[in-house]
Design an enzyme around this catalytic site. Structure first.
Site, mmCIF file in Angstrom:
data_model
loop_
_atom_site.group_PDB
_atom_site.id
_atom_site.type_symbol
_atom_site.label_atom_id
_atom_site.label_comp_id
_atom_site.label_asym_id
_atom_site.label_seq_id
_atom_site.Cartn_x
_atom_site.Cartn_y
_atom_site.Cartn_z
ATOM 1 N N ASN A 154 0.750 -1.110 0.127
ATOM 2 C CA ASN A 154 -0.110 -0.048 0.177
ATOM 3 C C ASN A 154 0.863 1.410 -0.108
ATOM 4 O O ASN A 154 0.434 2.288 -0.524
ATOM 5 C CB ASN A 154 -0.976 -0.102 1.154
ATOM 6 C CG ASN A 154 -0.329 -0.230 2.574
ATOM 7 O OD1 ASN A 154 0.930 -0.439 2.486
ATOM 8 N ND2 ASN A 154 -1.120 -0.028 3.504
ATOM 9 N N LYS A 161 11.908 -8.609 1.667
ATOM 10 C CA LYS A 161 10.869 -9.204 0.873
ATOM 11 C C LYS A 161 10.012 -8.126 0.357
ATOM 12 O O LYS A 161 9.014 -8.071 1.317
ATOM 13 C CB LYS A 161 10.370 -10.505 1.269
ATOM 14 C CG LYS A 161 9.631 -11.028 0.101
ATOM 15 C CD LYS A 161 8.522 -12.288 0.365
ATOM 16 C CE LYS A 161 6.867 -11.601 0.328
ATOM 17 N NZ LYS A 161 6.703 -10.983 -0.779
ATOM 18 N N PRO A 162 10.011 -7.676 -0.538
ATOM 19 C CA PRO A 162 8.938 -6.442 -0.888
ATOM 20 C C PRO A 162 7.692 -6.934 -1.571
ATOM 21 O O PRO A 162 7.692 -8.343 -1.813
ATOM 22 C CB PRO A 162 9.671 -5.513 -2.038
ATOM 23 C CG PRO A 162 10.673 -6.390 -2.746
ATOM 24 C CD PRO A 162 10.996 -7.609 -1.720
ATOM 25 N N GLY A 177 4.438 -14.733 -0.591
ATOM 26 C CA GLY A 177 4.534 -15.118 0.673
ATOM 27 C C GLY A 177 4.816 -16.486 0.976
ATOM 28 O O GLY A 177 5.837 -16.671 1.878
ATOM 29 N N GLY A 194 1.720 -5.794 7.215
ATOM 30 C CA GLY A 194 0.682 -6.495 6.397
ATOM 31 C C GLY A 194 -0.603 -6.942 6.887
ATOM 32 O O GLY A 194 -1.013 -6.300 8.070
ATOM 33 N N GLU A 205 3.265 -5.025 12.310
ATOM 34 C CA GLU A 205 2.286 -3.933 11.972
ATOM 35 C C GLU A 205 1.056 -4.425 11.108
ATOM 36 O O GLU A 205 1.454 -4.734 9.979
ATOM 37 C CB GLU A 205 3.034 -2.841 11.199
ATOM 38 C CG GLU A 205 4.043 -2.322 12.033
ATOM 39 C CD GLU A 205 3.826 -1.408 13.147
ATOM 40 O OE1 GLU A 205 2.868 -0.921 13.093
ATOM 41 O OE2 GLU A 205 4.628 -1.072 13.960
ATOM 42 N N LEU A 206 -0.047 -4.689 11.711
ATOM 43 C CA LEU A 206 -1.118 -5.314 11.227
ATOM 44 C C LEU A 206 -2.233 -4.321 10.675
ATOM 45 O O LEU A 206 -2.181 -3.151 10.783
ATOM 46 C CB LEU A 206 -1.537 -6.496 12.086
ATOM 47 C CG LEU A 206 -0.263 -7.475 12.208
ATOM 48 C CD1 LEU A 206 -0.766 -8.762 13.064
ATOM 49 C CD2 LEU A 206 0.178 -8.022 11.063
ATOM 50 N N CYS A 256 -3.677 0.980 6.836
ATOM 51 C CA CYS A 256 -3.956 0.146 8.057
ATOM 52 C C CYS A 256 -4.424 1.004 8.972
ATOM 53 O O CYS A 256 -5.599 0.490 9.712
ATOM 54 C CB CYS A 256 -2.640 -0.330 8.643
ATOM 55 S SG CYS A 256 -1.203 0.818 8.809
ATOM 56 N N GLN A 292 -7.732 -7.378 -4.588
ATOM 57 C CA GLN A 292 -8.567 -6.386 -3.650
ATOM 58 C C GLN A 292 -10.018 -5.914 -4.148
ATOM 59 O O GLN A 292 -10.839 -5.566 -3.249
ATOM 60 C CB GLN A 292 -7.459 -5.014 -3.338
ATOM 61 C CG GLN A 292 -6.067 -5.483 -2.669
ATOM 62 C CD GLN A 292 -6.543 -5.699 -1.270
ATOM 63 O OE1 GLN A 292 -7.298 -5.264 -0.610
ATOM 64 N NE2 GLN A 292 -5.822 -6.966 -1.130
ATOM 65 N N ASP A 350 -12.171 -7.162 -6.188
ATOM 66 C CA ASP A 350 -13.260 -7.927 -5.734
ATOM 67 C C ASP A 350 -13.565 -8.074 -4.373
ATOM 68 O O ASP A 350 -14.787 -8.417 -3.909
ATOM 69 C CB ASP A 350 -12.723 -9.462 -6.478
ATOM 70 C CG ASP A 350 -12.610 -9.545 -7.889
ATOM 71 O OD1 ASP A 350 -12.006 -10.565 -8.509
ATOM 72 O OD2 ASP A 350 -13.369 -8.676 -8.453
ATOM 73 N N GLU A 362 -11.691 -5.454 7.784
ATOM 74 C CA GLU A 362 -11.012 -4.312 7.129
ATOM 75 C C GLU A 362 -11.443 -4.487 5.465
ATOM 76 O O GLU A 362 -11.134 -5.558 5.218
ATOM 77 C CB GLU A 362 -9.521 -4.763 7.454
ATOM 78 C CG GLU A 362 -8.563 -3.516 7.033
ATOM 79 C CD GLU A 362 -7.284 -3.867 7.435
ATOM 80 O OE1 GLU A 362 -6.789 -4.933 7.279
ATOM 81 O OE2 GLU A 362 -6.594 -2.953 7.840
ATOM 82 N N ILE A 363 -11.877 -3.492 5.094
ATOM 83 C CA ILE A 363 -12.255 -3.464 3.907
ATOM 84 C C ILE A 363 -11.033 -3.081 2.825
ATOM 85 O O ILE A 363 -10.827 -3.742 1.723
ATOM 86 C CB ILE A 363 -13.474 -2.478 3.498
ATOM 87 C CG1 ILE A 363 -14.563 -2.911 4.570
ATOM 88 C CG2 ILE A 363 -14.004 -2.487 2.194
ATOM 89 C CD1 ILE A 363 -15.882 -2.076 4.515
#
Lengths: 467, 491
Positions: B163, B186-187, B219, B239, B262-263, B296, B345, B347, B395-396
């Protein structure tokens, strides 16, 4: 390691006036004074001489720049840091010119001004640039329904009076934390060595500091330093110099309760234990005393040697130091900036003093007690540890101390017992900008360098919010 | 950063993995597609790393962290100088980096530029911090000497999201390096292009080989290999909550690597009855739609006092409709919102919007696709949302605002706290006393008063509850990249 670039030949001194409100101006009274090259006694140039009227102008400018909604007060802390980073870059860019000026004005060898003084200046300003946005207050768990926190605010207008032994470095030690914490400054250089800080003033302007934040005055103690230290609109005075003048300054400051920090003299003991490697010990003692021609507040000027090795130590010191000082003189002659550093040993031209060593010194002698500030070493004998610690601490000073031994347990125990602001174990004259520096007793009040210096330039405000 | 112009077709400069200061292909030679979400065109293919590449990178990092290595023995101030140089390089190349970000992620160029500017500020902050990590000497009984050292934690696995790709990578890189560590980054597979530039930045700034390593991939393959690796000392992940659980589990099952997460969030915004609606309505919606909702810490549960509720809803729908004109090509001037990052995302958001309608929320405006090409969505507002609905709990990550009604402040606090998440809680009020009281009571890592996205390099950031573990930014943020060693000596 990188080579030292050559100094500037035929250096022209560009900046000779007072620096007030980002402008170079003459003194109100029009007076000037001569700046001499101590290597040959010749006049380098004339510089504007500030007196009380100029002090008033400079303090007014600093007050104006400190007003509540001024550019300096409303600037983001991180932007203050950026200005200091820029200043460090400019010092680095002009390192050769500044080192040349310093050498010519102060007499120290050019390569030392370049490799030691200027290197430390740049590191110091960079270090304090990084602190600008990191001086945290706290939120506090008080009783009752309150939101309580502290703000770390700048003290205000700071008078700073600096000495002639490390002119630019002493200015950086003062400017770094003061500016990082958002204060405004009126700085008086030493009358013997005004030139490098005036050049730096032009860099301060180029870096983008708002007018009035830094003001630089050249002048003399009684006519410029005293009115500055007394000025009722200065919130703080920071002084580095002799203990004698330091006590005067503290008196002047009392009139309006200025916050005071002092870095004064010393008569620092170096204790050499019998297990020490003799060659290394001699080298360290050389450095401790003879660095900067003995003109160092923290010079190790009382060398206590443990009885069993005393006889061996004496003569070795004599021979080595003699050779080393002569070597220094030779390299100084070779370097030749335009304004000649002179050339002969022992003062036909200029102020070279013959290096001197006294042994069998007794504690009651004047040379054992008074700060000489020259290349004169005193050597004493001691029998036991307890005895030498007491003798080392028996001084009105307490700036530095050295311990030379391979037994680190003993070294730590001795360090714990010595009443001195900096203790060096198996080294001397390390001045890292991260580590605090200052004196016990009459060697000073407060600490410079490191995070500790920030306190000198911070005023704490507690806020209680009733919820 | 003023007057910076975008490159509308930026050069794809780096598509390979970065190991030991060299750009290399993956061991398998596999590659994967990168899509432009504004056009649905394929931009390029990027090397796909897997376990074999992760192993190479971790070995390189481990070697670079050996006891007498250049990085380990460097003066801390010199480390700071290197990081400062990285900031200078990125500032110099801001236009290119931001342009690449816009093409890869879809955010408007001005936002991408803002991300790069913030990245530079973070790097500069940490550059100045390197030589200020201080241990303590401790008061000990006579005859003992005690002190603490703060040492680097070692080799860090950093896994970053799509994001704010460059900003999120910078956040990790700056803290990791300031604390003296090495890392394997790992991007995100959706948007790796700007993170890949860190290789060039590291080389130009003078970072020794092996300290900076970048493995692109997915991932379940590259990410999993990193989190299971026995030679990685710590994983820092930003993520989704779901993957956060997986990472913590894998860390425990492997070598007890230290974990910071960090979620996500479902952050509540509380608007009292004295609120000035003209000011507060745009702020509330901007705080929800920030970065196309892909944030987030977006304010996605808007609690409005019953006295001003109807007017708030009306004005919000109006403001959302006004925004429609500002959605489009992110390279165009004046565009406020771009597309969502990809079809997955896109959908997911549409599915959640459907659930809102089905579960009885009132669709005030929007709710569907905008434009024929690109993953653009209509700005959407739901009112009459109740706490049990999926749109109130999940979380939308899209431009969908949920407006709920409350009658008392105590009720609002309890409902705001009734969430598995706890990232941000925001309060818009003119009453400072009310704000301070709410700050005490709300269970969230960040409390924002009268604004959103309040963040600076020195403000610690992180979540309560399942919004994360640990904090980043500020002095406190650095602690999780350090290991404390206590030394005690009997004299």
């Amino acid at each position: 390691m990188s080579e030292v670039p050559p100094p500037i030949k035929n250096l022209q001194v560009k900046y000779k006036q007072l620096f007030i409100n980002n402008e170079f101006v003459d003194a109100v009274g029009g007076k000037t004074f001569e700046v001499l090259n101590p290597s040959n006694g010749e006049v380098i140039c004339k510089v504007a001489e500030a007196e009380e009227a100029d002090v008033n102008k400079a303090v007014e400018a600093a007050c104006e720049a400190f007003k509540r909604d001024s550019a300096w007060r409303t600037m983001d802390a991180s932007d203050r840091g950026l200005l200091l980073f820029r200043l460090a870059d400019l010092l680095e860019k002009h390192r050769v010119e500044l080192a040349t000026l310093e050498s010519v004005d102060n007499g120290k060898p050019y390569h030392i001004a370049y490799m030691a003084d200027l290197a430390l200046c740049i590191k110091c300003i960079r270090y304090y640039a990084g602190w600008a946005d990191k001086n945290h207050g706290k939120t506090l768990p008080v009783d009752g329904n309150f939101f309580c926190y502290t703000r770390h605010e700048p003290v205000g207008v700071c008078a700073q009076i600096i000495p002639w032994n490390f002119p630019l470095l002493m200015a950086c030690w003062k400017l770094g934390p003061a500016l990082s914490m958002g204060n405004t400054v009126v700085l008086k250089s030493a009358e013997q060595t005004p030139l490098s800080i005036l050049f730096t003033a032009s860099l301060i302007k180029e870096a983008g500091f708002p007018p009035g934040v830094v003001n630089i005055l050249s002048g003399f103690g009684p006519s410029c330093g005293a009115p500055l230290a007394k000025h009722p609109k200065c919130d703080k005075v920071a002084f580095t110099g002799s203990t004698e003048v330091g006590t005067l300054i503290q008196g002047y400051a009392a009139e309006n309760m200025k916050r005071v920090t002092l870095e004064c003299g010393g008569k620092s003991p170096v204790i050499v234990l019998k297990d020490a490697d003799l060659d290394k010990a001699v080298d360290i003692c050389h450095l401790a005393l003879f660095f900067n021609h003995g003109q160092c507040c923290i010079a190790g000027s009382r060398i206590y040697v443990e009885a069993p090795i005393y006889e061996k130590f004496g003569p070795q010191v004599d021979l080595d130091q003699f050779k080393k000082i002569l070597e220094l003189i030779e390299s100084g002659k070779k370097e030749g900036a335009c304004l000649e550093t002179g050339g002969k040993q022992f003062g036909e031209k200029g102020y070279f003093i013959e290096p001197t060593v006294f042994s069998d010194v007794k504690d009651h002698m004047r040379i054992a007690k008074e700060e000489i500030f020259g290349p004169v070493m005193q050597i004493f004998k001691f029998e036991t540890l307890d005895e030498v610690i007491d003798r080392a601490n028996e001084s009105m000073y307490g700036l530095g101390a050295g311990v030379i031994t391979d037994d680190h347990t003993r070294a730590i125990k001795i360090s714990n017992a010595l009443r001195a602001g900096t203790v060096y174990v198996n080294c001397y004259n390390v001045f890292d900008t991260r580590a605090p520096f200052g004196g016990f007793k009459m060697s000073g009040i407060g600490r410079e360098q490191g995070e500790y210096a920030l306190e000198n330039y911070t005023e704490v405000k507690t806020v209680y919010n009733a919820l | 950063m003023e007057n910076v112009k975008a490159f509308k077709n930026p050069l794809i400069w780096r598509t390979q993995l970065f190991i030991n200061n060299e750009y290399v292909n993956s061991v398998s030679g596999k590659t994967f597609e990168i899509e432009n979400p504004s056009t649905e065109d394929i931009i390029c293919r990027v090397q796909e790393g897997d376990k074999a590449d992760v192993d190479k990178a971790v070995s390189a990092a481990r070697r670079a962290m050996e006891r007498n290595s250049p990085w380990r023995t460097m003066d801390s101030a010199d480390r700071g100088k290197i990081i400062h140089k990285m900031a200078d390089i990125i500032e110099r190349d801001a236009a290119y980096i931001a342009s690449l970000e816009t093409m890869d992620n879809g955010k408007p160029f001005a936002s991408a530029l803002g991300d790069v500017g913030f990245s530079v500020a973070i790097l500069r902050y940490y550059a100045g911090l390197c030589d200020k990590i201080e241990g303590k000497t401790l008061a000990m009984p006579n005859g003992k000497f005690g002190y603490t050292r703060y040492e680097p934690v070692g080799v860090v696995a950093a896994i970053t999201p799509w994001n704010f790709p460059f900003l999120m990578s910078t956040l990790k890189v700056s803290q990791i390096l300031a604390a003296g560590n090495a890392f394997v980054l790992k991007p995100p597979e959706q948007t790796p292009l700007t993170s890949l530039l860190y290789g060039d930045v590291a080389i130009e700034a003078g970072v020794p080989p092996g300290i900076v390593n970048i493995i692109c991939g997915f991932g379940p393959t590259a990410g999993a290999a990193l989190t299971a690796h026995k030679d990685v000392n710590k994983v820092a992940f930003t993520g989704s909550r779901e993957v956060g659980h997986i990472i913590q589990k894998a860390s425990g099952e492997s070598n007890l690597k230290r974990v910071t997460l960090e979620l996500g969030g479902k952050s509540a915004l509380i608007i009292g009855k004295s609120a000035d609606l003209e000011k507060v309505v745009p702020l509330a919606q901007d705080g929800c739609y920030v970065n196309m909702g892909q944030t987030c810490c977006a304010l996605t549960r808007t609690f409005v006092h019953e006295d001003v509720y109807d007017e708030f809803v009306r004005l919000s729908a109006e403001y959302a409709n006004e925004s429609r004109a500002k959605i489009g090509d992110p390279f165009q001037d004046g565009i406020k919102y771009g597309p969502q990052v990809d079809k997955v995302q896109f959908d997911k958001i549409l599915d959640l919007i459907e659930s809102g309608k089905k579960e009885g929320a009132k669709l005030e405006c929007g709710g569907g696709r905008l434009n024929e090409k690109g993953y653009f969505l209509e700005p959407t507002v739901f009112s009459n949302v109740t706490d049990n609905m999926r749109i109130a709990q999940e979380e939308i990550f899209g431009p969908v605002q949920q407006i709920m009604k409350f009658s008392s402040l105590e009720e609002a606090i309890d409902r705001a706290n009734d969430s598995d998440y706890g990232l941000v809680a925001a309060v818009f009020t003119n009453d400072l006393s009310e704000a301070l009281y709410l700050s005490q009571e709300l269970e969230a890592g960040q409390i924002w008063v009268n604004d959103f996205m309040l963040m600076a390099p020195n403000t610690p950031f992180g979540g309560y509850k399942q919004s994360g573990i640990g904090r980043e930014l500020g002095f406190d943020g650095l602690l999780s990249y350090l290991e404390i060693k206590t030394v005690l000596v009997k004299l």
